[in-house]
Design a protein around this motif. Structure first.
Motif, PDB file in Angstrom:
ATOM      1  N   PHE A  85       0.855  -1.186   0.000  1.00 12.55           N
ATOM      2  CA  PHE A  85       0.000   0.000   0.000  1.00 12.55           C
ATOM      3  C   PHE A  85       0.890   1.235   0.000  1.00 12.55           C
ATOM      4  N   LEU A  86       0.739   2.066  -1.005  1.00 15.46           N
ATOM      5  CA  LEU A  86       1.613   3.226  -1.174  1.00 15.46           C
ATOM      6  C   LEU A  86       0.996   4.528  -0.689  1.00 15.46           C
ATOM      7  N   GLY A  87      -0.077   4.444   0.066  1.00  9.09           N
ATOM      8  CA  GLY A  87      -0.653   5.620   0.711  1.00  9.09           C
ATOM      9  C   GLY A  87      -1.029   6.707  -0.283  1.00  9.09           C
ATOM     10  N   GLU A  88      -0.599   7.949   0.011  1.00 12.48           N
ATOM     11  CA  GLU A  88      -0.934   9.101  -0.831  1.00 12.48           C
ATOM     12  C   GLU A  88      -0.287   9.023  -2.209  1.00 12.48           C
ATOM     13  N   TRP A  89       0.701   8.179  -2.368  1.00 11.24           N
ATOM     14  CA  TRP A  89       1.379   8.044  -3.664  1.00 11.24           C
ATOM     15  C   TRP A  89       0.726   6.984  -4.554  1.00 11.24           C
ATOM     16  N   ASP A  90      -0.166   6.209  -3.999  1.00 11.35           N
ATOM     17  CA  ASP A  90      -0.703   5.068  -4.720  1.00 11.35           C
ATOM     18  C   ASP A  90      -1.457   5.500  -5.975  1.00 11.35           C
ATOM     19  N   GLY A  91      -1.072   4.931  -7.097  1.00  9.51           N
ATOM     20  CA  GLY A  91      -1.736   5.200  -8.364  1.00  9.51           C
ATOM     21  C   GLY A  91      -1.238   6.418  -9.112  1.00  9.51           C
ATOM     22  N   LEU A  92      -0.213   7.093  -8.584  1.00 15.14           N
ATOM     23  CA  LEU A  92       0.305   8.302  -9.228  1.00 15.14           C
ATOM     24  C   LEU A  92       1.483   7.967 -10.147  1.00 15.14           C
ATOM     25  N   PRO A  93       1.702   8.791 -11.185  1.00 15.49           N
ATOM     26  CA  PRO A  93       2.883   8.584 -12.026  1.00 15.49           C
ATOM     27  C   PRO A  93       4.167   8.806 -11.228  1.00 15.49           C
ATOM     28  N   VAL A  94       5.162   7.983 -11.483  1.00 16.34           N
ATOM     29  CA  VAL A  94       6.436   8.099 -10.778  1.00 16.34           C
ATOM     30  C   VAL A  94       7.025   9.504 -10.961  1.00 16.34           C
ATOM     31  N   GLU A  95       6.993  10.006 -12.184  1.00 16.93           N
ATOM     32  CA  GLU A  95       7.595  11.312 -12.463  1.00 16.93           C
ATOM     33  C   GLU A  95       6.888  12.432 -11.714  1.00 16.93           C
ATOM     34  N   GLU A  96       5.600  12.295 -11.503  1.00 15.69           N
ATOM     35  CA  GLU A  96       4.846  13.312 -10.759  1.00 15.69           C
ATOM     36  C   GLU A  96       5.258  13.338  -9.301  1.00 15.69           C
ATOM     37  N   VAL A  97       5.376  12.167  -8.695  1.00 15.24           N
ATOM     38  CA  VAL A  97       5.788  12.095  -7.291  1.00 15.24           C
ATOM     39  C   VAL A  97       7.212  12.606  -7.130  1.00 15.24           C
ATOM     40  N   ALA A  98       8.104  12.221  -8.041  1.00 11.96           N
ATOM     41  CA  ALA A  98       9.504  12.656  -7.964  1.00 11.96           C
ATOM     42  C   ALA A  98       9.623  14.165  -8.088  1.00 11.96           C
ATOM     43  N   ALA A  99       8.776  14.782  -8.916  1.00 12.76           N
ATOM     44  CA  ALA A  99       8.827  16.233  -9.095  1.00 12.76           C
ATOM     45  C   ALA A  99       8.182  16.969  -7.931  1.00 12.76           C
ATOM     46  N   ARG A 100       7.129  16.421  -7.385  1.00 12.95           N
ATOM     47  CA  ARG A 100       6.371  17.090  -6.329  1.00 12.95           C
ATOM     48  C   ARG A 100       7.029  16.930  -4.961  1.00 12.95           C
ATOM     49  N   GLU A 101       7.631  15.770  -4.698  1.00 16.70           N
ATOM     50  CA  GLU A 101       8.242  15.493  -3.397  1.00 16.70           C
ATOM     51  C   GLU A 101       9.639  14.913  -3.596  1.00 16.70           C
ATOM     52  N   PRO A 102      10.568  15.728  -4.120  1.00 18.64           N
ATOM     53  CA  PRO A 102      11.890  15.182  -4.469  1.00 18.64           C
ATOM     54  C   PRO A 102      12.665  14.637  -3.279  1.00 18.64           C
ATOM     55  N   GLU A 103      12.572  15.293  -2.120  1.00 15.82           N
ATOM     56  CA  GLU A 103      13.327  14.808  -0.959  1.00 15.82           C
ATOM     57  C   GLU A 103      12.788  13.462  -0.478  1.00 15.82           C
ATOM     58  N   ALA A 104      11.475  13.344  -0.401  1.00 16.44           N
ATOM     59  CA  ALA A 104      10.880  12.087   0.038  1.00 16.44           C
ATOM     60  C   ALA A 104      11.162  10.980  -0.977  1.00 16.44           C
ATOM     61  N   PHE A 105      11.101  11.325  -2.259  1.00 17.37           N
ATOM     62  CA  PHE A 105      11.347  10.318  -3.287  1.00 17.37           C
ATOM     63  C   PHE A 105      12.802   9.840  -3.235  1.00 17.37           C
ATOM     64  N   ALA A 106      13.719  10.765  -2.979  1.00 14.51           N
ATOM     65  CA  ALA A 106      15.125  10.383  -2.825  1.00 14.51           C
ATOM     66  C   ALA A 106      15.322   9.527  -1.583  1.00 14.51           C
ATOM     67  N   ALA A 107      14.586   9.831  -0.511  1.00 17.18           N
ATOM     68  CA  ALA A 107      14.687   9.036   0.710  1.00 17.18           C
ATOM     69  C   ALA A 107      14.207   7.604   0.467  1.00 17.18           C
ATOM     70  N   ARG A 108      13.212   7.451  -0.377  1.00 18.93           N
ATOM     71  CA  ARG A 108      12.738   6.110  -0.735  1.00 18.93           C
ATOM     72  C   ARG A 108      13.849   5.318  -1.429  1.00 18.93           C
ATOM     73  N   GLY A 109      14.552   5.975  -2.345  1.00 20.42           N
ATOM     74  CA  GLY A 109      15.634   5.298  -3.033  1.00 20.42           C
ATOM     75  C   GLY A 109      16.780   4.932  -2.109  1.00 20.42           C
ATOM     76  N   ALA A 110      17.000   5.755  -1.069  1.00 16.79           N
ATOM     77  CA  ALA A 110      18.102   5.508  -0.137  1.00 16.79           C
ATOM     78  C   ALA A 110      17.768   4.427   0.889  1.00 16.79           C
ATOM     79  N   ASP A 111      16.475   4.226   1.167  1.00 16.91           N
ATOM     80  CA  ASP A 111      16.065   3.233   2.168  1.00 16.91           C
ATOM     81  C   ASP A 111      14.838   2.493   1.639  1.00 16.91           C
ATOM     82  N   PHE A 112      15.054   1.697   0.612  1.00 15.21           N
ATOM     83  CA  PHE A 112      13.946   1.047  -0.088  1.00 15.21           C
ATOM     84  C   PHE A 112      13.137   0.154   0.843  1.00 15.21           C
ATOM     85  N   ALA A 113      13.797  -0.533   1.748  1.00 14.26           N
ATOM     86  CA  ALA A 113      13.091  -1.471   2.629  1.00 14.26           C
ATOM     87  C   ALA A 113      12.332  -0.764   3.737  1.00 14.26           C
TER      88      ALA A 113
END
Length: 202
Positions: A85-113
């Motif tokens: 379950f991806l919460g508020e991000w569920d069903g959104l385009p990846v590029e939209e989330v990365a542009a709108r919340e770049p710090e959070a998106f980068a944090a996801r990449g740094a701590d995937f688990a």
């Protein structure tokens, strides 16, 4: 052919009907199968037709229920088999989330688990849910072949646990649409036997 006794087949659903060709963060958003996905499911159903599955379960989301129907099996839908379950991000385009919340998106990449999107699950959360649900179902199942129709993230957490591979190595064992992971059940528990297997037809 893979031996059947003690085997658990983890079949991913076919390609969903995305609004366009962009990449999406798809968890609980309930998309149907695309025409391509329906064809993938029919092909896999032809390939699996000779296997006498004793028990079949699927996620209760539409794309997995449709896949199971096209496989020609009678599956019991279970909510606990849903994708992450991806919460508020569920069903959104990846590029939209990365542009709108770049710090959070980068944090996801740094701590995937460990990273949780707002209101959602981490892959660690998913693994705890997936392993508990899977092992409860396996207590019900008989020794013969069992089929689960579900989601790549959910199935990855099982492979991660039983292959003893860190969760953040997600891309190491990909699973294509209607690809099948096969687990072998033995005295020591479950172990991956074949990964991303797509049976040949004919």
């Amino acid at each position: 052919m893979i031996p059947l006794e003690g085997r658990v087949f983890l079949a991913r659903h076919g390609r969903p009907d995305f609004p366009d060709r962009r990449g999406y963060l798809l968890g609980w958003t309930d998309l149907p199968l695309s025409p391509e996905g329906r064809e993938q499911a029919r092909d896999l159903g032809t390939a699996l037709a000779g296997i006498p599955f004793r028990r079949v379960w699927c996620s209760d989301l539409l794309r997995t229920r449709q896949t199971a129907e096209l496989l020609g099996v009678e599956a019991q839908p279970r909510k606990e088999l849903r994708e992450i379950f991806l919460g508020e991000w569920d069903g959104l385009p990846v590029e939209e989330v990365a542009a709108r919340e770049p710090e959070a998106f980068a944090a996801r990449g740094a701590d995937f688990a460990g990273f949780r999107p707002p209101g959602g699950e981490s892959f660690g959360d998913l693994q705890a849910r997936a392993v508990a649900a899977f092992e409860a179902l396996m207590e019900e199942a008989e020794e013969g072949p069992v089929l689960l129709v579900g989601h790549t993230g959910f199935f990855w957490t099982l492979v991660s646990r039983y292959a003893d591979v860190p969760l953040d190595r997600f891309g190491r064992f990909p699973q294509g649409y209607c690809g099948v992971h096969v687990l072998r059940r033995g005295k020591a528990g479950f172990a991956p036997e074949r990964l991303n297997w797509v049976p040949r037809i004919g």
